[in-house]
Design an enzyme around this catalytic site. Structure first.
Site, PDB file in Angstrom:
ATOM      1  N   HIS A 249       8.769   2.013  -0.824  1.00  8.99           N
ATOM      2  CA  HIS A 249       7.897   2.577   0.208  1.00  8.99           C
ATOM      3  C   HIS A 249       7.712   1.617   1.393  1.00  8.99           C
ATOM      4  O   HIS A 249       6.656   1.562   2.010  1.00  8.99           O
ATOM      5  CB  HIS A 249       6.548   2.998  -0.393  1.00  8.99           C
ATOM      6  CG  HIS A 249       5.794   1.882  -1.072  1.00  8.99           C
ATOM      7  ND1 HIS A 249       5.056   2.065  -2.209  1.00  8.99           N
ATOM      8  CD2 HIS A 249       5.652   0.568  -0.763  1.00  8.99           C
ATOM      9  CE1 HIS A 249       4.491   0.921  -2.567  1.00  8.99           C
ATOM     10  NE2 HIS A 249       4.825   0.003  -1.704  1.00  8.99           N
TER      11      HIS A 249
ATOM     12  N   GLU B 190       5.314  -4.267  -8.003  1.00 10.27           N
ATOM     13  CA  GLU B 190       5.137  -2.829  -7.739  1.00 10.27           C
ATOM     14  C   GLU B 190       5.911  -1.974  -8.740  1.00 10.27           C
ATOM     15  O   GLU B 190       5.680  -0.760  -8.815  1.00 10.27           O
ATOM     16  CB  GLU B 190       5.592  -2.489  -6.314  1.00 10.27           C
ATOM     17  CG  GLU B 190       4.673  -3.078  -5.255  1.00 10.27           C
ATOM     18  CD  GLU B 190       5.183  -2.855  -3.836  1.00 10.27           C
ATOM     19  OE1 GLU B 190       4.383  -2.973  -2.916  1.00 10.27           O
ATOM     20  OE2 GLU B 190       6.389  -2.568  -3.644  1.00 10.27           O
TER      21      GLU B 190
ATOM     22  N   HIS C 268      -2.156  -1.648  -0.055  1.00  6.44           N
ATOM     23  CA  HIS C 268      -1.805  -2.980   0.457  1.00  6.44           C
ATOM     24  C   HIS C 268      -2.861  -3.505   1.425  1.00  6.44           C
ATOM     25  O   HIS C 268      -2.555  -4.220   2.366  1.00  6.44           O
ATOM     26  CB  HIS C 268      -0.487  -2.936   1.229  1.00  6.44           C
ATOM     27  CG  HIS C 268       0.658  -2.332   0.500  1.00  6.44           C
ATOM     28  ND1 HIS C 268       0.769  -0.975   0.264  1.00  6.44           N
ATOM     29  CD2 HIS C 268       1.780  -2.878  -0.026  1.00  6.44           C
ATOM     30  CE1 HIS C 268       1.897  -0.734  -0.379  1.00  6.44           C
ATOM     31  NE2 HIS C 268       2.521  -1.858  -0.574  1.00  6.44           N
TER      32      HIS C 268
ATOM     33  N   HIS D 187      11.415  -7.806  -4.591  1.00  4.20           N
ATOM     34  CA  HIS D 187      11.209  -8.417  -3.280  1.00  4.20           C
ATOM     35  C   HIS D 187      10.072  -9.426  -3.338  1.00  4.20           C
ATOM     36  O   HIS D 187       9.188  -9.329  -4.182  1.00  4.20           O
ATOM     37  CB  HIS D 187      10.955  -7.387  -2.185  1.00  4.20           C
ATOM     38  CG  HIS D 187       9.699  -6.561  -2.301  1.00  4.20           C
ATOM     39  ND1 HIS D 187       9.441  -5.722  -3.348  1.00  4.20           N
ATOM     40  CD2 HIS D 187       8.645  -6.416  -1.461  1.00  4.20           C
ATOM     41  CE1 HIS D 187       8.282  -5.092  -3.151  1.00  4.20           C
ATOM     42  NE2 HIS D 187       7.770  -5.507  -2.019  1.00  4.20           N
TER      43      HIS D 187
END
Lengths: 119, 281
Positions: B12, B242, B59, B195
């Site tokens: 996303h 995530e 976030h 990531h």
């Protein structure tokens, strides 16, 4: 002496800060300031007078100095969380690749090449 | 009774939102990523789910460190995104399904999952970008289902374990399937894959680990619960945690699923981008 806020299950991962309760407390005001940047008026107020804005949020001298010198690794060391710091980076129009480069001693182009090298 | 049709996962990344805004579908950098979506679009067009449960991680828009729920469920009639500080467009509201939200909340708390209910929840790119990927033009898409956001904490440790995430999905499944109306539901797990944005290790991506996760999540998700939280940080990167959203989604799909399509591409922005569509038996 044993520190109850250190955790046995944490492991040392080079180049990685585990943002836990200890860091969340250390960086609370810094992150709270960055969270305020969700609002355009607050971004403008920071741009207008960064020192006054940082003082309003009671940042420590070390946190202020990290921001003055655009030292992202120092911001993280002083408790900054990358998701909130990203909003500060937005004020300076820095992309996540710019931010990656700044933290790893690479230019943005070199950082992009590093990302591609892992394909 | 409500029925879960399947689950879809996607990264996303905010940059995807910009690429959609600028229609970069055939751009050489973006094409290998967007090529992962036509089969998903066809499936959605055929199935036309009534409700989408969008599992993502906030976030720093909906929640701050002052009050950080480990698991939060939207319980409103609509959801809007807001300015996150860097210029993603503000869209019209996504219609919610508050009756189903409250039914799920009742069911999950009875099942001893102590979740946080949210009558107001600004949704960030983690929620919006997947909607735009799966329902082009969202929320203005003729097939746009009513939405329920679920956010899990990956901002601050301690984060949930992978087992807890999978178990959350299993309890969510019970909540959905016991809803008395005949609704069809699709569950999204968004975020990841590997990531890391922060620190000297920024830019870390791990194809081998991502492929291990992709190869096991459909038919062997219990295997993935053996991954410890610190091991997840180490192997997936600090923000690769995530992947917990994928585990939550997977838990909601039941034992038997069929993989309809899969895509994986490095890099999109700083991320190993994964897309997966699993259909329930």
């Amino acid at each position: 002496m044993h520190d109850s806020m250190d955790h046995d299950y944490h492991i040392d991962i080079p180049g990685t800060t585990i943002f836990d309760g200890k860091m969340a407390m250390k960086g609370y005001n810094l992150n709270k300031m960055c969270y305020s940047f969700n609002k355009a008026d607050n971004r403008d107020a920071f741009k207008e007078d960064p020192e006054a804005y940082m003082s309003e949020y009671k940042l420590t001298e070390a946190q202020k100095e990290a921001i003055r010198s655009s030292n992202i690794l120092a911001m993280i060391e002083e408790g900054g969380n990358i998701y909130y710091l990203a909003k500060l980076a937005g004020i300076f129009k820095l992309s996540v690749q710019d931010v990656g480069g700044l933290q790893t001693g690479r230019t943005t182009e070199e950082f992009k090449e590093y990302l591609l090298s892992q394909a | 009774m409500a029925k879960i049709l399947g689950g879809i996962t996607t990264s996303h990344i905010p940059a995807v939102g910009n690429a959609i805004q600028n229609e970069l579908y055939d751009d050489p950098y973006w094409k290998p990523f967007f090529d992962g979506y036509p089969k998903v679009h066809a499936w959605i067009k055929e199935k036309k789910p009534d409700v989408v449960i969008n599992i993502y991680n906030d976030h720093g828009l909906g929640f701050f460190l002052d009050q950080m729920p480990t698991f939060a469920i939207g319980a409103a009639n609509e959801y809007k995104n807001e300015d996150e500080g860097w210029g993603l467009p503000e869209l019209d509201a996504f219609p919610g399904h508050s009756e189903l939200s409250w039914h799920i909340i009742e069911s999950m708390v009875a099942d001893e999952f102590d979740i946080t209910s949210c009558q107001e929840l600004p949704v960030d790119h983690g929620f919006v970008v997947p909607m735009q990927l799966f329902w082009p033009g969202a929320p203005h898409n003729a097939d746009m289902p009513r939405a329920i956001p679920i956010s899990a904490n990956t901002v601050q440790h301690p984060i949930p374990t992978l087992k807890r995430a999978l178990d959350f999905g299993k309890a969510l499944r019970k909540g959905i399937e016991s809803f008395p109306e005949d609704l069809t539901v699709v569950v999204l797990g968004t975020g990841g894959l590997s990531h890391q944005l922060d620190g000297e290790r920024a830019g870390f991506i791990n194809r081998e680990f991502d492929e291990y996760c992709l190869n096991n999540i459909a038919h062997n998700p219990e295997e993935l619960t053996k991954i410890g939280r610190m091991e997840l940080v180490e192997k997936a990167g600090a923000q690769g945690t995530e992947f917990l959203m994928w585990m939550m989604m997977r838990g909601a799909l039941g034992d038997n699923v069929t993989e309809i399509t899969r895509n994986y591409h490095i890099p999109i922005s700083n991320t190993g981008a994964g897309t997966l569509l699993l259909e329930c038996a």
